[in-house]
Design a protein around this motif. Structure first.
Motif, PDB file in Angstrom:
ATOM      1  N   ALA A 110      70.814  48.091  16.267  1.00 20.99           N
ATOM      2  CA  ALA A 110      70.969  49.251  15.393  1.00 20.99           C
ATOM      3  C   ALA A 110      70.757  50.554  16.154  1.00 20.99           C
ATOM      4  O   ALA A 110      71.395  51.565  15.857  1.00 20.99           O
ATOM      5  N   GLY A 111      69.881  50.525  17.131  1.00 21.05           N
ATOM      6  CA  GLY A 111      69.634  51.724  17.920  1.00 21.05           C
ATOM      7  C   GLY A 111      70.814  52.138  18.769  1.00 21.05           C
ATOM      8  O   GLY A 111      70.895  53.282  19.228  1.00 21.05           O
ATOM      9  N   GLU A 112      71.766  51.220  18.970  1.00 28.31           N
ATOM     10  CA  GLU A 112      72.953  51.502  19.777  1.00 28.31           C
ATOM     11  C   GLU A 112      74.205  51.629  18.915  1.00 28.31           C
ATOM     12  O   GLU A 112      75.316  51.683  19.440  1.00 28.31           O
ATOM     13  N   TRP A 113      74.041  51.662  17.585  1.00 32.51           N
ATOM     14  CA  TRP A 113      75.188  51.592  16.681  1.00 32.51           C
ATOM     15  C   TRP A 113      76.201  52.703  16.904  1.00 32.51           C
ATOM     16  O   TRP A 113      77.412  52.476  16.862  1.00 32.51           O
ATOM     17  N   SER A 114      75.751  53.915  17.142  1.00 36.48           N
ATOM     18  CA  SER A 114      76.693  55.026  17.314  1.00 36.48           C
ATOM     19  C   SER A 114      77.609  54.813  18.511  1.00 36.48           C
ATOM     20  O   SER A 114      78.725  55.348  18.549  1.00 36.48           O
ATOM     21  N   ASP A 115      77.153  54.009  19.473  1.00 32.35           N
ATOM     22  CA  ASP A 115      77.966  53.751  20.670  1.00 32.35           C
ATOM     23  C   ASP A 115      78.912  52.571  20.499  1.00 32.35           C
ATOM     24  O   ASP A 115      79.899  52.453  21.235  1.00 32.35           O
ATOM     25  N   ILE A 116      78.618  51.681  19.536  1.00 26.32           N
ATOM     26  CA  ILE A 116      79.408  50.449  19.434  1.00 26.32           C
ATOM     27  C   ILE A 116      80.218  50.335  18.148  1.00 26.32           C
ATOM     28  O   ILE A 116      81.041  49.436  18.024  1.00 26.32           O
ATOM     29  N   MET A 117      80.040  51.254  17.183  1.00 29.66           N
ATOM     30  CA  MET A 117      80.662  51.055  15.873  1.00 29.66           C
ATOM     31  C   MET A 117      82.183  51.167  15.910  1.00 29.66           C
ATOM     32  O   MET A 117      82.853  50.718  14.980  1.00 29.66           O
ATOM     33  N   ASP A 118      82.749  51.759  16.954  1.00 29.11           N
ATOM     34  CA  ASP A 118      84.204  51.840  17.070  1.00 29.11           C
ATOM     35  C   ASP A 118      84.796  50.638  17.803  1.00 29.11           C
ATOM     36  O   ASP A 118      86.008  50.549  17.960  1.00 29.11           O
ATOM     37  N   ASN A 119      83.968  49.713  18.239  1.00 28.88           N
ATOM     38  CA  ASN A 119      84.430  48.580  19.026  1.00 28.88           C
ATOM     39  C   ASN A 119      84.739  47.364  18.154  1.00 28.88           C
ATOM     40  O   ASN A 119      84.595  47.395  16.933  1.00 28.88           O
ATOM     41  N   GLN A 120      85.131  46.274  18.781  1.00 23.43           N
ATOM     42  CA  GLN A 120      85.519  45.059  18.074  1.00 23.43           C
ATOM     43  C   GLN A 120      84.340  44.335  17.432  1.00 23.43           C
ATOM     44  O   GLN A 120      84.506  43.555  16.520  1.00 23.43           O
ATOM     45  N   LEU A 121      83.127  44.576  17.926  1.00 25.03           N
ATOM     46  CA  LEU A 121      81.902  43.954  17.404  1.00 25.03           C
ATOM     47  C   LEU A 121      81.928  42.431  17.521  1.00 25.03           C
ATOM     48  O   LEU A 121      81.368  41.727  16.684  1.00 25.03           O
ATOM     49  N   THR A 122      82.561  41.942  18.563  1.00 22.15           N
ATOM     50  CA  THR A 122      82.616  40.496  18.761  1.00 22.15           C
ATOM     51  C   THR A 122      81.248  39.913  19.085  1.00 22.15           C
ATOM     52  O   THR A 122      81.032  38.710  18.927  1.00 22.15           O
ATOM     53  N   HIS A 123      80.322  40.760  19.537  1.00 20.13           N
ATOM     54  CA  HIS A 123      78.982  40.286  19.882  1.00 20.13           C
ATOM     55  C   HIS A 123      78.070  40.203  18.663  1.00 20.13           C
ATOM     56  O   HIS A 123      76.944  39.716  18.778  1.00 20.13           O
ATOM     57  N   VAL A 124      78.529  40.689  17.520  1.00 25.94           N
ATOM     58  CA  VAL A 124      77.719  40.623  16.300  1.00 25.94           C
ATOM     59  C   VAL A 124      77.940  39.263  15.643  1.00 25.94           C
ATOM     60  O   VAL A 124      79.062  38.927  15.251  1.00 25.94           O
ATOM     61  N   ASN A 125      76.883  38.499  15.520  1.00 27.36           N
ATOM     62  CA  ASN A 125      77.010  37.129  15.018  1.00 27.36           C
ATOM     63  C   ASN A 125      76.753  37.004  13.521  1.00 27.36           C
ATOM     64  O   ASN A 125      77.167  36.018  12.910  1.00 27.36           O
ATOM     65  N   THR A 126      76.074  37.974  12.938  1.00 26.64           N
ATOM     66  CA  THR A 126      75.688  37.845  11.539  1.00 26.64           C
ATOM     67  C   THR A 126      76.274  38.975  10.708  1.00 26.64           C
ATOM     68  O   THR A 126      76.154  40.154  11.074  1.00 26.64           O
ATOM     69  N   TRP A 127      76.892  38.600   9.598  1.00 26.93           N
ATOM     70  CA  TRP A 127      77.481  39.571   8.670  1.00 26.93           C
ATOM     71  C   TRP A 127      76.978  39.246   7.270  1.00 26.93           C
ATOM     72  O   TRP A 127      76.667  38.095   6.970  1.00 26.93           O
TER      73      TRP A 127
END
Length: 216
Positions: free
Chosen positions: A95-112
């Protein structure tokens, strides 16, 4: 039943079937005209933040949109119920890095998680840790394990519960924002914890807009 091998061909197929124009996808997803054009012509794939809205506009599930396979075309059933949106459940470090990653594919996010479809497009969720935001009496209380949905674009004002990343830490913290003249504080709801004074609002990464609690 139809089968299509590429994501852009699946998008084009559904646009033809539903008589949808580029401008319709722009309106439905919030993406720019150029971004939508790239999706259709294969120049780029939609990032994770657009997938749910795109699938909804094309009246297909996200699995078929992303992976393909066989699809049976059905007319959309209109119901009085609100639709569901999936948003990423991030660790406090992510979450602390969200502003840097929110435009990306988010393939590293495992939980929705699923939530109502009226949440902002860049919203994300975190799980509360500890009891610093548990209070006795009336008002909001964020117990350990509850899920908080955060909007990184909502204007920050005093009195809101916010997520902040402090200097020298790799996790966010969730506290109530109190602005008293020139002084800015992150205040826990639990009186057993001390308030944290911060220099400015740059450490605020978002506003907590919704609380989801599992009862079992």
């Amino acid at each position: 039943m139809k089968k299509n091998d590429t994501l852009n061909s699946r998008i084009s197929l559904r646009m033809r079937d539903l008589n949808i124009k580029n401008k319709d996808l722009v309106k439905a997803t919030g993406a720019s005209k150029g971004t939508v054009s790239q999706w259709i012509h294969g120049g780029n794939q939609p990032s994770a933040k657009y997938v749910s809205a795109l699938a909804l506009a094309l009246e297909v599930n996200e699995q078929w949109l992303l992976k393909g396979g066989l699809i049976e075309h059905k007319k959309e059933i209109q119901t009085p119920f609100r639709t569901i949106k999936r948003i990423p459940l991030l660790s406090l470090q992510q979450a602390g890095e969200w502003s840097d990653i929110m435009d990306n594919q988010l393939t590293h996010v495992n939980t929705w998680i699923n939530t109502a479809d009226d949440v902002p497009r860049f919203a994300f969720a975190v799980e509360v840790e500890g009891d610093s935001m548990v209070q006795n009496g009336s008002g909001p209380s964020l117990s350990e394990g509850s899920i908080v949905i955060i909007d990184p674009e909502l204007p920050v004002t005093s009195g809101l519960i916010v997520a902040a990343k402090l200097k020298g830490t790799d996790k966010i913290t969730i506290k109530k924002l109190v602005i008293d003249g020139p002084n800015i504080y992150l205040v826990p709801l639990n009186q057993n914890y001390k308030s944290i004074q911060i220099d400015n609002l740059k450490s605020i990464i978002g506003v907590c807009i919704r609380l989801q609690i599992n009862l079992v």
